[in-house]
Design a protein around this motif. Sequence first.
Motif, PDB file in Angstrom:
ATOM      1  N   LYS A  69       0.839  -1.214   0.000  1.00  0.00           N
ATOM      2  CA  LYS A  69       0.000   0.000   0.000  1.00  0.00           C
ATOM      3  C   LYS A  69       0.868   1.256   0.000  1.00  0.00           C
ATOM      4  CE  LYS A  69      -4.103  -2.021   2.064  1.00  0.00           C
ATOM      5  NZ  LYS A  69      -5.176  -1.826   1.132  1.00  0.00           N
ATOM      6  N   TYR A  70       1.947   1.242   0.776  1.00  0.00           N
ATOM      7  CA  TYR A  70       2.865   2.385   0.787  1.00  0.00           C
ATOM      8  C   TYR A  70       3.548   2.515  -0.579  1.00  0.00           C
ATOM      9  CZ  TYR A  70       2.692   2.837   5.950  1.00  0.00           C
ATOM     10  OH  TYR A  70       2.322   3.034   7.256  1.00  0.00           O
ATOM     11  N   LYS A  71       3.929   1.384  -1.159  1.00  0.00           N
ATOM     12  CA  LYS A  71       4.583   1.414  -2.474  1.00  0.00           C
ATOM     13  C   LYS A  71       3.626   1.911  -3.556  1.00  0.00           C
ATOM     14  CE  LYS A  71       8.011  -2.120  -1.509  1.00  0.00           C
ATOM     15  NZ  LYS A  71       8.381  -3.530  -1.646  1.00  0.00           N
ATOM     16  N   ASN A  72       2.344   1.614  -3.416  1.00  0.00           N
ATOM     17  CA  ASN A  72       1.368   2.125  -4.379  1.00  0.00           C
ATOM     18  C   ASN A  72       1.336   3.648  -4.366  1.00  0.00           C
ATOM     19  OD1 ASN A  72       0.698  -0.472  -5.147  1.00  0.00           O
ATOM     20  ND2 ASN A  72      -1.176  -0.550  -3.937  1.00  0.00           N
ATOM     21  N   VAL A  73       1.462   4.244  -3.193  1.00  0.00           N
ATOM     22  CA  VAL A  73       1.534   5.706  -3.100  1.00  0.00           C
ATOM     23  C   VAL A  73       2.809   6.181  -3.780  1.00  0.00           C
ATOM     24  CG1 VAL A  73       1.745   7.696  -1.550  1.00  0.00           C
ATOM     25  CG2 VAL A  73       0.183   5.821  -0.966  1.00  0.00           C
ATOM     26  N   ASN A  75       4.600   4.795  -6.097  1.00  0.00           N
ATOM     27  CA  ASN A  75       4.600   4.584  -7.540  1.00  0.00           C
ATOM     28  C   ASN A  75       3.410   5.236  -8.247  1.00  0.00           C
ATOM     29  OD1 ASN A  75       6.974   3.045  -7.367  1.00  0.00           O
ATOM     30  ND2 ASN A  75       5.791   1.234  -6.840  1.00  0.00           N
ATOM     31  N   GLY A  76       2.562   5.891  -7.472  1.00  0.00           N
ATOM     32  CA  GLY A  76       1.390   6.548  -8.040  1.00  0.00           C
ATOM     33  C   GLY A  76       1.697   7.963  -8.489  1.00  0.00           C
ATOM     34  N   ASN A  77       0.650   8.729  -8.596  1.00  0.00           N
ATOM     35  CA  ASN A  77       0.766  10.111  -9.061  1.00  0.00           C
ATOM     36  C   ASN A  77       0.681  11.089  -7.905  1.00  0.00           C
ATOM     37  OD1 ASN A  77       0.826   9.347 -11.830  1.00  0.00           O
ATOM     38  ND2 ASN A  77      -1.375   9.000 -11.744  1.00  0.00           N
ATOM     39  N   ALA A  78       1.109  12.313  -8.179  1.00  0.00           N
ATOM     40  CA  ALA A  78       0.988  13.405  -7.216  1.00  0.00           C
ATOM     41  C   ALA A  78      -0.492  13.777  -7.087  1.00  0.00           C
ATOM     42  CB  ALA A  78       1.821  14.591  -7.703  1.00  0.00           C
ATOM     43  N   PRO A  79      -0.883  14.369  -5.969  1.00  0.00           N
ATOM     44  CA  PRO A  79      -0.062  14.805  -4.842  1.00  0.00           C
ATOM     45  C   PRO A  79       0.233  13.638  -3.884  1.00  0.00           C
ATOM     46  CG  PRO A  79      -2.343  15.489  -4.506  1.00  0.00           C
ATOM     47  CD  PRO A  79      -2.283  14.809  -5.847  1.00  0.00           C
ATOM     48  N   TYR A  80       1.493  13.447  -3.601  1.00  0.00           N
ATOM     49  CA  TYR A  80       1.940  12.292  -2.833  1.00  0.00           C
ATOM     50  C   TYR A  80       1.487  12.324  -1.375  1.00  0.00           C
ATOM     51  CZ  TYR A  80       4.615  11.459  -6.998  1.00  0.00           C
ATOM     52  OH  TYR A  80       4.949  11.245  -8.299  1.00  0.00           O
ATOM     53  N   LEU A  81       1.591  13.479  -0.735  1.00  0.00           N
ATOM     54  CA  LEU A  81       1.192  13.550   0.671  1.00  0.00           C
ATOM     55  C   LEU A  81      -0.305  13.318   0.827  1.00  0.00           C
ATOM     56  CD1 LEU A  81       3.366  16.501   2.016  1.00  0.00           C
ATOM     57  CD2 LEU A  81       3.775  14.040   2.223  1.00  0.00           C
ATOM     58  N   GLU A  82      -1.083  13.924  -0.024  1.00  0.00           N
ATOM     59  CA  GLU A  82      -2.537  13.742   0.036  1.00  0.00           C
ATOM     60  C   GLU A  82      -2.909  12.282  -0.211  1.00  0.00           C
ATOM     61  OE1 GLU A  82      -6.344  15.013  -2.672  1.00  0.00           O
ATOM     62  OE2 GLU A  82      -4.828  16.565  -2.295  1.00  0.00           O
ATOM     63  N   GLU A 132      11.061   7.730   0.639  1.00  0.00           N
ATOM     64  CA  GLU A 132      10.927   7.888  -0.812  1.00  0.00           C
ATOM     65  C   GLU A 132       9.672   8.677  -1.176  1.00  0.00           C
ATOM     66  OE1 GLU A 132      13.341   7.141  -3.005  1.00  0.00           O
ATOM     67  OE2 GLU A 132      14.468   6.638  -1.194  1.00  0.00           O
ATOM     68  N   ILE A 133       8.583   8.448  -0.448  1.00  0.00           N
ATOM     69  CA  ILE A 133       7.359   9.232  -0.675  1.00  0.00           C
ATOM     70  C   ILE A 133       7.630  10.703  -0.379  1.00  0.00           C
ATOM     71  CG2 ILE A 133       5.005   9.674   0.147  1.00  0.00           C
ATOM     72  CD1 ILE A 133       4.819   6.587   0.651  1.00  0.00           C
ATOM     73  N   LEU A 134       8.321  10.969   0.717  1.00  0.00           N
ATOM     74  CA  LEU A 134       8.630  12.359   1.090  1.00  0.00           C
ATOM     75  C   LEU A 134       9.548  13.021   0.066  1.00  0.00           C
ATOM     76  CD1 LEU A 134       9.079  11.979   4.954  1.00  0.00           C
ATOM     77  CD2 LEU A 134       7.094  12.893   3.724  1.00  0.00           C
ATOM     78  N   ILE A 148      15.051  14.604   5.315  1.00  0.00           N
ATOM     79  CA  ILE A 148      14.005  13.618   5.016  1.00  0.00           C
ATOM     80  C   ILE A 148      14.125  12.405   5.936  1.00  0.00           C
ATOM     81  CG2 ILE A 148      13.259  11.953   3.255  1.00  0.00           C
ATOM     82  CD1 ILE A 148      13.411  14.186   1.237  1.00  0.00           C
ATOM     83  N   ASN A 149      15.333  12.036   6.316  1.00  0.00           N
ATOM     84  CA  ASN A 149      15.526  10.894   7.209  1.00  0.00           C
ATOM     85  C   ASN A 149      14.788  11.113   8.529  1.00  0.00           C
ATOM     86  OD1 ASN A 149      16.796   8.383   8.107  1.00  0.00           O
ATOM     87  ND2 ASN A 149      17.984   9.706   9.445  1.00  0.00           N
ATOM     88  N   ASP A 150      15.011  12.253   9.172  1.00  0.00           N
ATOM     89  CA  ASP A 150      14.336  12.543  10.440  1.00  0.00           C
ATOM     90  C   ASP A 150      12.834  12.693  10.248  1.00  0.00           C
ATOM     91  OD1 ASP A 150      16.780  12.462  11.685  1.00  0.00           O
ATOM     92  OD2 ASP A 150      16.915  14.612  12.066  1.00  0.00           O
ATOM     93  N   LEU A 151      12.439  13.331   9.159  1.00  0.00           N
ATOM     94  CA  LEU A 151      11.017  13.546   8.916  1.00  0.00           C
ATOM     95  C   LEU A 151      10.304  12.209   8.684  1.00  0.00           C
ATOM     96  CD1 LEU A 151       8.726  15.564   8.687  1.00  0.00           C
ATOM     97  CD2 LEU A 151       9.288  15.809   6.250  1.00  0.00           C
TER      98      LEU A 151
END
Length: 190
Positions: A69-73, A75-82, A132-134, A148-151
Motif C-alpha cells: 500500500k505504501y509502495k502504491n503511493v 509509484n502513483g501520481n501526485a499529490p503524494y502527501l494527500e 521515498e514518498i517524502l 528527510i531521514n528525520d522527517l
Amino acid sequence: MKTKKDTKDLLLEITFDEVYTYGYQGASVLKILGKAGLNKGSLYHYFKNKKELVLAAIDIKSEEIFGQKYKNVLNGNAPYLENFEKTLISMYEFAPRGCPLANLIQEMSNNDEEFDILLKNKYLALKSIIEEILKKAVENNELITSNINDLSLFVLSGIEGAILYEKTFKDKQMFEKNIHYLFKSIQNLK
C-alpha cells in the motif's frame, strides 16, 4: 484441489490473522490448522515449527498488506502527501487491533532475537518507503525539508501513535483526525 502454493498461502494468511489477534504466545497451531482445514503434517511440510511459520507469515503478509500500500503511493501520481494520507485512512480496518508489527515488537522483541531482527527490518523498510514518498513530495513542491531521514521517522512515529490511540479508545474519527493533523503539520514545513 488445493495446490502447494494455495495451502502455504492459506497457512500464512490465517497465521498472520491469529498472531495479530492473539499475539505469538496466544496463537494456537491447532486453531490455525483447524481454520485452514489442514492436519499437522501440512504445517510441518512447509515449516519446522510455530516460530518459523509465524516469522514467515509476518515477513510475507506485512509486506503484502502494508508495504504494498505504501509502495502504491510511491509509484502513483501526485499529490503524494494527500494520497498517502488517504491511503492511511483507508487502512483503518487494522487500527482497532493496533499495528501488527508494533504488537509483536512489544510481545517478542525482548524475548527472541529472530523476532527482534525481523521486526526491526520491517520497520526500517516502511521508514524507507516513507522517505521515498517524502522525496517525491519535495520534488513536487508539496513540502520543504532539509532532513528527510528525520522527517520519515517522525511520520512513521505519528502513524504508530494514531494507531495506538485508536487501539486504546476505538474512536475512528480521532484516528482520522490524528492522521490528518500529522500530514497538516508536515505540510506546514513549507
